[in-house]
Scaffold this motif. Structure first.
Motif, PDB file in Angstrom:
ATOM      1  N   PHE A  45       0.847  -1.209   0.000  1.00 12.90           N
ATOM      2  CA  PHE A  45       0.000   0.000   0.000  1.00 12.90           C
ATOM      3  C   PHE A  45       0.876   1.251   0.000  1.00 12.90           C
ATOM      4  N   LEU A  48       1.823   1.921  -3.408  1.00 13.05           N
ATOM      5  CA  LEU A  48       0.719   2.438  -4.243  1.00 13.05           C
ATOM      6  C   LEU A  48       0.197   3.763  -3.699  1.00 13.05           C
ATOM      7  N   GLY A 112      -1.752   2.890 -13.127  1.00  8.88           N
ATOM      8  CA  GLY A 112      -1.194   4.239 -13.106  1.00  8.88           C
ATOM      9  C   GLY A 112      -1.654   5.098 -14.274  1.00  8.88           C
ATOM     10  N   HIS A 114      -3.352   7.887 -16.126  1.00  7.10           N
ATOM     11  CA  HIS A 114      -3.923   9.166 -15.647  1.00  7.10           C
ATOM     12  C   HIS A 114      -5.320   9.395 -16.191  1.00  7.10           C
ATOM     13  N   HIS A 119     -10.478   8.678 -12.137  1.00  8.93           N
ATOM     14  CA  HIS A 119      -9.883   9.945 -11.667  1.00  8.93           C
ATOM     15  C   HIS A 119     -10.624  11.156 -12.220  1.00  8.93           C
ATOM     16  N   ALA A 123     -12.995  12.586  -8.033  1.00  8.57           N
ATOM     17  CA  ALA A 123     -11.663  12.862  -7.466  1.00  8.57           C
ATOM     18  C   ALA A 123     -11.221  14.274  -7.813  1.00  8.57           C
ATOM     19  N   LEU A 127      -9.709  16.620  -4.903  1.00 10.16           N
ATOM     20  CA  LEU A 127      -8.317  17.096  -4.910  1.00 10.16           C
ATOM     21  C   LEU A 127      -8.272  18.600  -5.129  1.00 10.16           C
TER      22      LEU A 127
ATOM     23  N   TYR D   9      -4.016  -6.358 -11.071  1.00  8.17           N
ATOM     24  CA  TYR D   9      -5.361  -6.953 -11.024  1.00  8.17           C
ATOM     25  C   TYR D   9      -5.258  -8.472 -11.113  1.00  8.17           C
ATOM     26  N   LEU D  45      -6.724  -4.695  -2.655  1.00  8.64           N
ATOM     27  CA  LEU D  45      -5.654  -4.461  -3.647  1.00  8.64           C
ATOM     28  C   LEU D  45      -6.257  -3.889  -4.939  1.00  8.64           C
ATOM     29  N   VAL D  46      -7.440  -4.414  -5.343  1.00  8.63           N
ATOM     30  CA  VAL D  46      -8.076  -3.896  -6.569  1.00  8.63           C
ATOM     31  C   VAL D  46      -8.405  -2.422  -6.377  1.00  8.63           C
ATOM     32  N   PHE D  47      -8.993  -2.089  -5.219  1.00 12.01           N
ATOM     33  CA  PHE D  47      -9.402  -0.694  -4.974  1.00 12.01           C
ATOM     34  C   PHE D  47      -8.186   0.230  -5.034  1.00 12.01           C
ATOM     35  N   ILE D  48      -7.121  -0.150  -4.310  1.00 15.99           N
ATOM     36  CA  ILE D  48      -5.989   0.773  -4.184  1.00 15.99           C
ATOM     37  C   ILE D  48      -5.268   0.908  -5.533  1.00 15.99           C
ATOM     38  N   THR D  49      -5.206  -0.192  -6.282  1.00 13.73           N
ATOM     39  CA  THR D  49      -4.481  -0.123  -7.570  1.00 13.73           C
ATOM     40  C   THR D  49      -5.207   0.803  -8.521  1.00 13.73           C
ATOM     41  N   LEU D  50      -6.564   0.802  -8.487  1.00 12.47           N
ATOM     42  CA  LEU D  50      -7.253   1.672  -9.464  1.00 12.47           C
ATOM     43  C   LEU D  50      -7.069   3.135  -9.100  1.00 12.47           C
ATOM     44  N   GLY D  51      -6.652   3.417  -7.833  1.00 12.20           N
ATOM     45  CA  GLY D  51      -6.480   4.820  -7.437  1.00 12.20           C
ATOM     46  C   GLY D  51      -5.098   5.372  -7.739  1.00 12.20           C
ATOM     47  N   LYS D  52      -4.189   4.513  -8.138  1.00 14.96           N
ATOM     48  CA  LYS D  52      -2.782   4.941  -8.267  1.00 14.96           C
ATOM     49  C   LYS D  52      -2.563   5.659  -9.600  1.00 14.96           C
ATOM     50  N   LYS D  53      -1.884   6.797  -9.564  1.00 13.38           N
ATOM     51  CA  LYS D  53      -1.466   7.471 -10.811  1.00 13.38           C
ATOM     52  C   LYS D  53       0.047   7.304 -10.916  1.00 13.38           C
ATOM     53  N   ASN D  70      -5.564   9.131  -6.444  1.00 13.10           N
ATOM     54  CA  ASN D  70      -6.998   9.331  -6.173  1.00 13.10           C
ATOM     55  C   ASN D  70      -7.277   9.012  -4.698  1.00 13.10           C
ATOM     56  N   PRO D  73     -10.585   5.835  -3.296  1.00 18.14           N
ATOM     57  CA  PRO D  73     -10.436   4.411  -2.915  1.00 18.14           C
ATOM     58  C   PRO D  73      -9.797   4.247  -1.539  1.00 18.14           C
TER      59      PRO D  73
END
Lengths: 327, 90, 107, 122, 500
Positions: A45, A48, A112, A114, A119, A123, A127, D9, D45-53, D70, D73
């Motif tokens: 986490f 990420l 990742g 964008h 997003h 969001a 943000l 995923y 893990l699915v939730f957090i991965t979709l929030g990552k930029k 984001n 999530p």
């Protein structure tokens, strides 16, 4: 580049631990492996960028789940064969579900990306405008406490329900404060172990201090009510683990812990109801203070206190009930 | 500088894998407990180095939290072992 | 200058941790593994955190790293001690010195 | 960042399947709960991965940062982790009571007992 | 302060959930069991009053929305009350009111550890969670309140007398947690493809961007997750043991509310979130639901026939009746929804009455085994008559309330063109007639098996009052069904073309 390497590496670690868990049968190694699993998950986490979530996963994985699991398992559950492959029926069904899911993942946005739809909608506002509307740098705390504050109220009630459930499931429900006479039969002689005693007794104030820091630091960095509640609970339980549950009960009796559990929920609810009486909708903090951001600050501070109170009291109550069930 | 961080993270991952190997295989349960302890300290290092590598050292609270709360697991464990002094040949 | 020193310390620390890890993997008996895992690991962690101390910019970060270092320095040997004591009490004795990696001590 | 594309995923998918297999297959109640924990962590893990930029940073507003991941999530998963812990705590309390009532936490041994029914002699 | 009272009027949606949620901790703080029971019944009354207030509001204004925290809809959490919501709220709060009165009479040990007030806290939290699921218009909020009600339900079930209550509560916990996690995953997949969590906003975005494999996966996960909670046929194996070993008052509450709210969430998501055209036109959803319903209808009554325990037999009949409701939903037409809602309401009333009657018999004889029920009708006339009446309406005999909903279901099926579906419905009714007749025959004709216990204690008012209210409602709706069908059709209308 570092992010990708760390991400892929940790995913492999996670998979190996998951496979190890699938195969082991002895409860003790299951609990230990699930401890490693939660540590690897927390590190993932962090990779990420989910810093608050990593905080919670770390506090819960290292703090509470070990204590609860160890209070339940017994050495006589150790099976003869330590490893066993799951039955072929389960594997087939699992693989079937897996193949179905694989088809579903093909339309998902890349890692990742964008431009992913997630997003674009909500969001952007969180943000963009959360600093003017709520004035807190940590957007996760502002969304958690204000925009979706009602979810967090539901969450606190879930923790409260778990505390109530364990209280109901307590075998002999004598509720009185611990009588001095009833020595905890399992008083481990850790107090006799000078090394542990000297180190850990000085650690407890440090843990409690860190818990309070996390409680009030929630607006500016990772932290908040839940993480603080778990850390405070862990700090208090350390004394119980060191000496014995009955001695801890003489300091913090059952009655106060149950009261604290219920009060935290009420504090949270009454902050919401206060918004009602001041003419705004439920859980609207803007009316609590002179300006909107001042009101939001006050509201979030109060509910985080309510959350911290409930979570820490629930943790201690869980510890009492599980220890009660054992002796 | 980045290559150094990359090497450090990679080696930490390998060390983590080794301790998972010991946690899985470990003949006696004490080996598994030892593996958990070492994995935790490696992950504290991993988080700290990663946060330094990506230039956000202000989130070190997580590593600090782990260092603090890590002993609770071991304490609960030792408590469990003292309570059930069955011989170690599980 | 600090960068070179920092990265040197980091690499040294990680190698020490790796040595500890290999020791954990190869040693025949629980008590040998205990040595490699707890002592060598603490040293490795200390070196890595020292390297980060050197590399850290502001004082707040340095204080946090120092705190982590101090905690690891006190807690992990203590945990290892508690573990060793529990193992001894549970009857883990090295009865056959120098036996192969798999049969060390009581299984 | 096309390399790790859907890897997160797929790993979450494998964890989901592992969790499902454990919950369905294991006869030990504690292992069922551990399996449940893994099953839930796959969803996290699915939730957090979709929030990552990609090369974004944690959603804590900071002058030096431009791209944030984001935050939503993370909020949802904070709730879900707490719900998971609450469910595990209640499950363990039930397991403790089952052990007290039956003396064992293995489902096979429990099932063999005949159902106790208060017999009223006619 | 008088300005406050009218102000409460437009806060009714949130009060419906907050009143039990914040009163529950009080039960525990006060510590005395008698006071906690009083609070429980008082809260049930207040909640029913709030529901009636909401009903009167929705008559003037078809849809009431309420933004929590003052934030506008898609960003903050929104409550939305329309005719369908009021219909379901009325059902569960009516059943909750009567169940809590019935619970007052359960001072016997059967409640296990209910001696402590924590039981009533769990009771109120369960109903608060159920109300929270009905009123909310936010997908994730449904999950949170689902967890609150589920955790409270596991606790209530584990309070049963026999030790197997613990194991059945544990099995329900594992099944429920897996189901809830499936729902969470489907919400996550929907958020991944749409970026929003508000149900009406989600349906707008899904309609715009069209469906892709991930949304289909989300729909499948959602149906499995809610299916576990509704105890639909293939996912039902936690329900019989859970209802059998739970304390009688808990079985009475759960049979009328828990599965009904899950079915409502199924209706709400299928029509409001995924949209009828996506679910029923593109995807063969109607075929899937109808086929599972048919299997449930035909197979479950035969299991109920071989059941040795009265409570578990009626629990199996609950599973069968849920299949009728799922068939109504599966049709996807307005008439189908109306039939489902009607059957949902009727089944809630009738099954609650039956479980109350069973509870009364168990309290007096101490056993629920069908073998011991010989000649019970002559000893407990009132409870046996109610059970007979309930059984007849389960079969759907003309003149009973069950007939009304089955008749509307048959018309809905014919209206959709699948006339052949009427055959399994009738076959299902005949099968349920078999197991009801078995009970009736034993209770009325067989000689008495049990020693006549102490002079049959006169029915306490706590027992016969809720029972007669339910029987009265069932009888009245059975005879002139215009009111209830009118309510159901306007609810279905409100669902299919909101604001229309």
């Amino acid at each position: 580049m570092i992010n990708v390497v760390a991400d892929v590496g940790l995913l492999c670690l996670l998979l190996t631990v998951a496979l190890a868990i699938v195969c082991t049968r002895s409860p003790l190694s299951l609990v230990l492996l699930s401890g490693i699993y939660s540590i690897a998950l927390c590190t993932l986490f962090v990779i990420l960028d989910a810093v608050d979530v990593a905080f919670t996963e770390a506090a819960v994985g290292a703090g509470i789940s070990a204590i609860l699991f160890f209070a339940v398992i017994r050495p006589e559950d150790e099976p003869v064969t330590a490893f066993s492959w799951p039955s072929s029926r389960a594997i087939l069904l699992g693989l079937g579900v897996g193949v179905l899911l694989l088809a579903g993942t093909l339309d998902m946005p890349m890692y990742g990306d964008h431009l992913a739809p997630a997003h674009q909608h909500l969001a952007l506002r969180f943000l963009g405008q959360s600093f003017e509307e709520i004035g807190i740098p940590n957007v996760v705390t502002s969304v958690l406490a204000s925009y979706r504050g009602y979810d967090t109220l539901g969450e606190v009630v879930v923790i409260f329900t778990a505390g109530v459930a364990v209280l109901i499931l307590q075998p002999d429900n004598k509720k009185g404060p611990a009588k001095p006479g009833d020595r905890d039969r399992f008083a481990p002689e850790l107090m006799g172990n000078p090394v542990l005693k000297t180190v850990l007794l000085r650690m407890i104030p440090l843990v409690v201090l860190f818990g309070l820091y996390v409680q009030f630091h929630g607006d500016y960095g990772p932290g908040g009510g839940f993480q603080a509640g778990v850390i405070l609970g862990a700090g208090v339980i350390t004394y119980g683990l060191l000496s014995s549950a009955t001695r801890l009960k003489r300091i913090i009796s059952d009655k106060w812990v149950t009261l604290g559990m219920a009060l935290g929920v009420l504090v949270y609810g009454l902050v919401g109801v206060a918004g009602l009486f001041l003419g705004a909708n439920f859980l609207d903090y803007s009316v609590l203070g002179p300006t909107q951001t001042a009101g939001q600050h006050l509201g979030i501070l109060l509910i985080e206190l309510g959350v911290g109170l409930t979570v820490s009291c629930t943790m201690v109550s869980l510890y009492y009930c599980f220890k009660q069930g054992e002796s | 500088m980045e290559t150094v961080y990359l090497i450090v993270l990679g080696l930490l991952l390998i060390a983590g894998l080794l301790s998972i190997w010991r946690a899985g295989i470990g003949p006696t349960r004490f080996d598994r407990i030892l593996a958990v302890n070492t994995f935790t300290s490696k992950s504290i290092l991993f988080i700290s180095v990663y946060l330094f590598a990506t230039g956000h050292p202000e989130y070190l609270d997580i590593a600090l939290l782990y260092a603090l709360v890590n002993y609770v697991t071991s304490l609960a464990l030792v408590n469990y072992l003292n309570r059930n002094p069955v011989s170690a040949n599980d | 200058m600090t960068e070179i020193l920092g990265s040197l310390l980091l690499l040294l620390g990680v190698l020490t941790v790796l040595v500890g890890g290999v020791g954990l993997f190869r040693f025949p008996d629980f008590f040998c593994r205990l040595h490699s895992a707890s002592i060598v690991d603490t040293l490795g962690a200390g070196l890595v955190l020292l390297g980060m101390l050197v590399l850290s910019g502001s004082v707040v970060i340095a204080f946090k790293v120092a705190m982590i270092g101090a905690l690891i320095f006190f807690l992990s040997p203590m945990t290892a001690h508690a573990l060793a004591r529990a193992a001894l009490r549970s009857g883990m004795h090295r009865d056959k010195p120098g036996s192969g990696p798999s049969t060390g001590g009581m299984k | 960042m096309s390399f790790p594309g859907l890897l997160n995923y797929w790993v979450a998918l494998i964890l989901l399947v592992c969790g499902l297999i454990i919950v369905m297959d294991s006869r030990n109640l504690v292992k069922k709960l551990v399996g449940l924990g893994i099953f839930q962590s796959a969803v996290f893990l699915v939730f957090i991965t979709l929030g990552k930029k990609s090369d974004g940073s944690a959603p804590i507003l900071d002058a030096s940062v431009s791209v944030y991941s984001n935050p939503l999530p993370h909020v949802l998963i904070l709730t879900a982790i707490v719900v998971g812990v609450a469910t595990t705590a209640v499950g363990l309390a039930l397991v403790a009571r089952i052990r007290r009532a039956y003396g064992t936490i293995d489902e096979d041994e429990i099932d063999d007992r005949p159902e106790v029914e208060p017999e009223i002699v006619p | 302060m008088d300005s406050l009272i009218p102000a409460l009027e437009n806060h009714l949606p949130i009060l419906q959930v907050i009143v039990p949620l914040l009163i529950a901790p009080f039960c525990m703080i006060l510590g005395s069991r008698r006071l906690a029971r009083g609070i429980m019944v008082l809260t049930a009354g207040i909640m029913l009053a709030i529901t009636l207030g909401l009903a009167s509001l929705t008559l003037q204004q078809p849809v009431i929305t309420y933004d929590l925290g003052g934030w506008a809809a898609p960003w903050g959490i929104e409550y939305r009350v329309d005719m369908l919501t009021v219909f379901i709220l009325f059902t569960i709060n009516l059943v909750h009111m009567l169940a809590s009165v019935f619970c007052l009479g359960r001072q016997d040990g059967n409640l296990g550890t209910a001696a402590r007030p924590a039981f009533y806290t769990a009771w109120l939290l369960c109903i608060a969670g159920l109300n929270g699921m009905v009123v909310t218009n936010d997908a994730f909020n449904v999950f949170v309140f689902l967890e609150i009600s589920s955790l409270a339900t596991y606790t209530l079930i584990s309070c049963g007398r026999e030790p197997l209550a613990l194991l059945s509560a544990f099995r329900y916990l594992v099944a429920g947690a897996v189901g809830a996690t499936f729902i969470l995953l489907s919400i996550g997949l929907l958020y991944m493809q749409t970026g929003t969590l508000n149900i009406s906003d989600l349906s707008r975005v899904i309609a715009e961007r069209g469906s892709d494999r991930t949304i289909i996966l989300a729909l499948a996960f959602f149906i499995i997750g809610v299916g576990v909670k509704c105890a639909v046929f293939p996912l039902h194996d936690w329900l019989p043991n859970a209802y059998r070993f739970a304390p009688d008052s808990v079985t009475v509450l759960l049979s009328g509310t828990a599965t009904k709210v899950a079915l409502y969430v199924l209706i709400r998501f299928l029509h409001d979130l995924f949209g009828a055209d996506f679910g029923f036109a593109e995807m063969p959803l109607d075929m899937v639901l109808v086929v599972t319903a048919i299997f449930g209808l035909l197979l479950v009554p035969f299991i109920a026939l071989r059941e040795s325990n009265l409570k578990r037999m009626f629990a199996w009949s609950s599973v069968a009746q849920v299949s009728y409701i799922v068939m109504g939903i599966g049709l996807g037409t307005r008439l189908g929804i109306e039939a489902a809602l009607l059957h949902l309401f009727n089944h809630a009333i009738v099954k609650t009455a039956i479980f109350m009657a069973v509870g009364i018999i168990i309290a007096r004889t101490g056993t629920a085994r069908i073998r011991h029920l010989g000649g019970m009708a002559h000893r407990h006339r009132f409870a046996s008559c109610i059970m007979l009446f309930g059984g007849l309406s389960l079969i759907g005999l003309p003149g009973t309330v069950g007939f009304v909903s089955k008749w509307v279901l048959v018309t809905a099926v014919v209206d959709k063109g699948w006339w052949w579906l009427a055959i399994p419905i009738l076959a299902g009714s005949l099968a349920s007639a078999a197991y009801v007749w078995r009970i009736v025959e034993i209770m009325w004709t067989k000689p008495a098996v049990l020693k006549p216990e102490a002079p049959a204690a006169r029915l306490h008012w706590v027992e016969w009052l809720p029972l007669s209210v339910l029987a009265g409602l069932a009888l009245w709706f059975g005879l002139n069904a215009s009111l209830i069908t009118g309510l159901a059709s306007s609810a279905a209308l409100g669902l299919l073309n909101p604001g229309g």
